[in-house]
Design an enzyme around this catalytic site. Structure first.
Site, short mmCIF file in Angstrom:
data_model
loop_
_atom_site.label_atom_id
_atom_site.label_comp_id
_atom_site.label_asym_id
_atom_site.label_seq_id
_atom_site.Cartn_x
_atom_site.Cartn_y
_atom_site.Cartn_z
N GLY A 92 -4.54 -19.94 71.38
CA GLY A 92 -5.66 -20.86 71.29
C GLY A 92 -5.29 -22.12 70.52
N GLY A 117 13.51 -10.19 47.77
CA GLY A 117 12.11 -10.27 47.38
C GLY A 117 11.56 -8.91 46.96
CB ALA A 118 11.27 -7.12 43.79
N GLY A 119 8.61 -8.08 46.21
CA GLY A 119 7.15 -8.20 46.29
C GLY A 119 6.59 -6.97 46.99
CD GLU A 136 11.25 -11.28 42.60
OE1 GLU A 136 10.84 -10.70 43.62
OE2 GLU A 136 10.99 -12.46 42.34
CB VAL A 143 19.77 -14.67 47.92
CG1 VAL A 143 20.71 -14.45 49.09
CG2 VAL A 143 19.18 -13.35 47.47
NE ARG A 171 2.44 -12.26 56.62
CZ ARG A 171 3.04 -11.86 57.75
NH1 ARG A 171 4.14 -11.13 57.69
NH2 ARG A 171 2.54 -12.17 58.92
CG HIS A 217 -12.04 19.39 34.80
ND1 HIS A 217 -10.92 18.70 34.38
CD2 HIS A 217 -11.79 20.71 34.60
CE1 HIS A 217 -10.03 19.57 33.92
NE2 HIS A 217 -10.53 20.80 34.05
P1 NAI Z 1 5.16 -11.38 47.92
O1 NAI Z 1 4.65 -12.71 47.57
O2 NAI Z 1 4.40 -10.17 47.56
O3 NAI Z 1 6.62 -11.17 47.28
C1 NAI Z 1 7.70 -12.03 47.54
C2 NAI Z 1 8.70 -11.88 46.41
O4 NAI Z 1 9.88 -12.56 46.79
C3 NAI Z 1 8.23 -12.51 45.11
O5 NAI Z 1 8.41 -11.59 44.06
C4 NAI Z 1 9.13 -13.74 44.97
O6 NAI Z 1 9.40 -14.07 43.63
C5 NAI Z 1 10.38 -13.27 45.69
N1 NAI Z 1 11.22 -14.35 46.20
C6 NAI Z 1 10.82 -15.51 46.78
N2 NAI Z 1 11.90 -16.23 47.17
C7 NAI Z 1 13.00 -15.50 46.82
C8 NAI Z 1 14.40 -15.70 46.97
N3 NAI Z 1 14.88 -16.79 47.56
N4 NAI Z 1 15.23 -14.73 46.51
C9 NAI Z 1 14.74 -13.61 45.93
N5 NAI Z 1 13.43 -13.39 45.75
C10 NAI Z 1 12.57 -14.31 46.20
O7 NAI Z 1 5.46 -11.46 49.49
P2 NAI Z 1 5.78 -10.34 50.56
O8 NAI Z 1 6.19 -9.07 49.91
O9 NAI Z 1 6.69 -10.98 51.54
O10 NAI Z 1 4.36 -10.12 51.23
C11 NAI Z 1 3.73 -11.20 51.89
C12 NAI Z 1 2.24 -11.12 51.78
O11 NAI Z 1 1.74 -9.99 52.47
C13 NAI Z 1 1.80 -11.03 50.35
O12 NAI Z 1 0.94 -12.12 50.10
C14 NAI Z 1 1.06 -9.74 50.25
O13 NAI Z 1 -0.14 -9.89 49.54
C15 NAI Z 1 0.78 -9.33 51.68
N6 NAI Z 1 0.96 -7.89 51.80
C16 NAI Z 1 0.07 -7.07 51.19
C17 NAI Z 1 0.24 -5.71 51.21
C18 NAI Z 1 -0.71 -4.85 50.46
O14 NAI Z 1 -1.78 -5.30 50.11
N7 NAI Z 1 -0.36 -3.60 50.16
C19 NAI Z 1 1.37 -5.09 51.91
C20 NAI Z 1 2.27 -6.05 52.47
C21 NAI Z 1 2.04 -7.39 52.42
#
Ligand code: NAI
Length: 473
Positions: free
Chosen positions: A122, A188-190, A211, A245, A279, A451
């Site tokens: 769209g 990325g340790a997200g 990370e 990296v 993202r 409990h």
């Molecule tokens: P994120 O924002 O959670 O984590 C990305 C991590 O990568 C951060 O810690 C950042 O400091 C690190 N980073 C960025 N550039 C880097 C680099 N060049 N080298 C090394 N580390 C680097 O993003 P993620 O895990 O990709 O998730 C994306 C989105 O999806 C998030 O906004 C998240 O909220 C959502 N999501 C939510 C979930 C949940 O609610 N359980 C599950 C999966 C995704």
């Protein structure tokens, strides 16, 4: 030129399909346009969440947890299983079946609510017209009084580690590996890095997570992040903090990754490299130049507090706009926008948005962290309670982590609750309700908790706010 609708939603992900269903429930003539192609080549509604996000990752997390438990949990219960093995086709096949069930479920809900579904990409044109480009090259223009943009987000690509879908992969690739990689690198340790890193670690991969930031899980409360980091280390997730990296090069069937940290430059080799560095809003090809909708400084669709773009009848919701990229945030915005369009009082409770990370132990929180309260100069009290003192958690052999409650020092109002431990993805709901009802720690302290249950950790943390937890020395 065909039908005129009351509402056209562009995007059938969590935000979009909630907007469409609620609009239809409110009696509005509704259409939804979505381009996602499922594994069977047909339209698959539900967006990232249902196809390559929340749902498939939880399927694989659960399967891998079962497998890991065979060797790491059952022996503690006195149960021994010899030579467990994973049938990868069945492992991935179960996930695919669940995805199909849910994407098909959205299609059925659309039918039941008489929503017209269009399969294609769209594009918003001037005058609230939407051009739909089908995958077969077809083109059609439909019009509406209101258009809701719910185009979602896509993984951020690093210029020095471009996705090739084979060796350097994104979340979708990491959900579809055909074999357990011997060595998995994660940038990325997200949230995604930790969840998908956990899946493959539990199946035996050597997982190294790089990370860039020196701090682990900066968005979470520092105490919770510290406990989680320790537990992940015990599981064999090698998490390198402050690791920048520099490059990733595919050499044959391997990827050579170079990173720099406080100790200098390091090079290591992996079989697969998952890039999960966040993202970004997906707006490519979404907006005709003269449609009037603006993007903000981060490339997201600019909206006001009511998800309105400033162009008459054009709204935007979910990952494509400001705010956390959480499916449930998108759900709420989608519903609220449909209600605003229908002249009702829509509402999104942004301040009590729960966060959950589905690792083992799980991590969950709502409200402010201790660091935020300090920065804002808000006087607060802290109550913590460990799962090690919760009978149910010990009986389950999952007595790891704690609940930490932050309440206003003078009014006792709950300001934030932070958890790491078993089942906290469910326990957080009680705290969200309490906070949304403007509850105090005393309110939770006086509420009866069954409990033996894990929820007693919330009760005891509420008691601990005033130093009267019962099972704590
Ligand atoms: P994120 O924002 O959670 O984590 C990305 C991590 O990568 C951060 O810690 C950042 O400091 C690190 N980073 C960025 N550039 C880097 C680099 N060049 N080298 C090394 N580390 C680097 O993003 P993620 O895990 O990709 O998730 C994306 C989105 O999806 C998030 O906004 C998240 O909220 C959502 N999501 C939510 C979930 C949940 O609610 N359980 C599950 C999966 C995704």
């Amino acid at each position: 030129m065909s039908d005129k609708f009351d509402v056209i939603v562009i995007g059938g992900g969590p935000a979009g399909y909630h907007a469409a269903i609620r609009a239809a429930q409110l009696g509005l003539k509704t259409a939804c346009v979505d381009a996602f192609v499922g594994k069977d080549g047909k339209q698959a509604l539900g967006g990232t969440c249902l196809n390559v996000g929340c749902i498939p990752s939880k399927a694989l997390l659960d399967s891998s947890k079962q497998f890991y438990g065979l060797t790491h949990n059952l022996p503690v219960h006195g149960i021994h299983v010899d030579n467990p093995r994973v049938d990868m086709a069945a492992f991935i096949g179960r996930k695919d079946k669940i995805v199909k069930q849910f994407t098909g479920g959205v299609a059925q809900l659309f039918k039941a609510n008489k929503i017209t579904s269009y399969f294609g990409k769209g594009r918003l044109l001037k005058g609230n017209r939407v051009e739909i480009s089908g995958h077969d090259g077809s083109r059609e223009i439909i019009t509406a009084t209101n258009v809701v943009l719910a185009s979602g987000s896509v993984p951020i690509e690093l210029p020095f580690a471009r996705f090739d879908g084979k060796h350097i992969i994104d979340n979708a690739g990491a959900l579809d590996l055909t074999a357990v990689p011997k060595r998995l690198g994660v940038i990325g340790a997200g949230v995604i890095g930790l969840e998908l890193g956990s899946v493959w670690r539990r199946l035996g991969a050597e997982v190294t997570i790089l990370e860039a930031l020196p701090e682990f899980l900066g968005a979470a409360d520092a105490d919770i992040a510290r406990i989680a980091l320790k537990e992940f280390g015990k599981q064999g997730l090698a998490i390198k903090l402050g690791a920048k990296v520099a490059k990733a090069e595919v050499r044959g069937e391997e990827v050579e990754v170079t990173y720099v940290d406080g100790e200098g430059e390091h090079v290591f080799t992996v079989d697969k490299l998952l890039v999960a560095v966040g993202r970004r809003a997906y707006t490519e090809g979404l907006l005709a130049e003269d449609c009037g909708v603006r993007l903000d400084e981060r490339g997201r669709i600019a909206v006001d507090e009511h998800c309105h773009t400033g162009v008459d009848g054009v709204w935007a919701v979910g990952d494509a706009v400001r705010g956390p990229m959480l499916a449930h945030k998108g759900f709420e915005e989608g519903i609220a926008v449909a209600e605003w369009i229908a002249g009702k009082a829509g509402h999104v409770a942004y301040d009590t948005m729960p966060w959950v990370i589905y690792t083992e132990p799980e991590i969950a929180w709502v409200g402010k962290t201790e660091k935020q309260l300090k920065e804002e100069g808000v006087p607060y009290k802290v109550g913590t309670f460990p799962f090690a003192a919760i009978g149910r958690a010990v009986a389950m052999n999952e007595a790891v982590g704690q609940v930490k409650m932050l309440a206003h020092a003078e009014t006792d109002r709950i300001l934030g609750v932070h958890m790491v431990g078993p089942g906290v993805s469910e326990l957080i709901a009680e705290c969200v309700v309490a906070m949304e009802f403007k509850g105090c720690a005393e309110d939770l302290a006086r509420i009866v908790h069954a409990h033996p249950t894990l929820s007693e950790a919330v009760h005891e943390a509420a008691l601990a706010v005033d130093k009267r937890a019962i099972h704590k020395g």
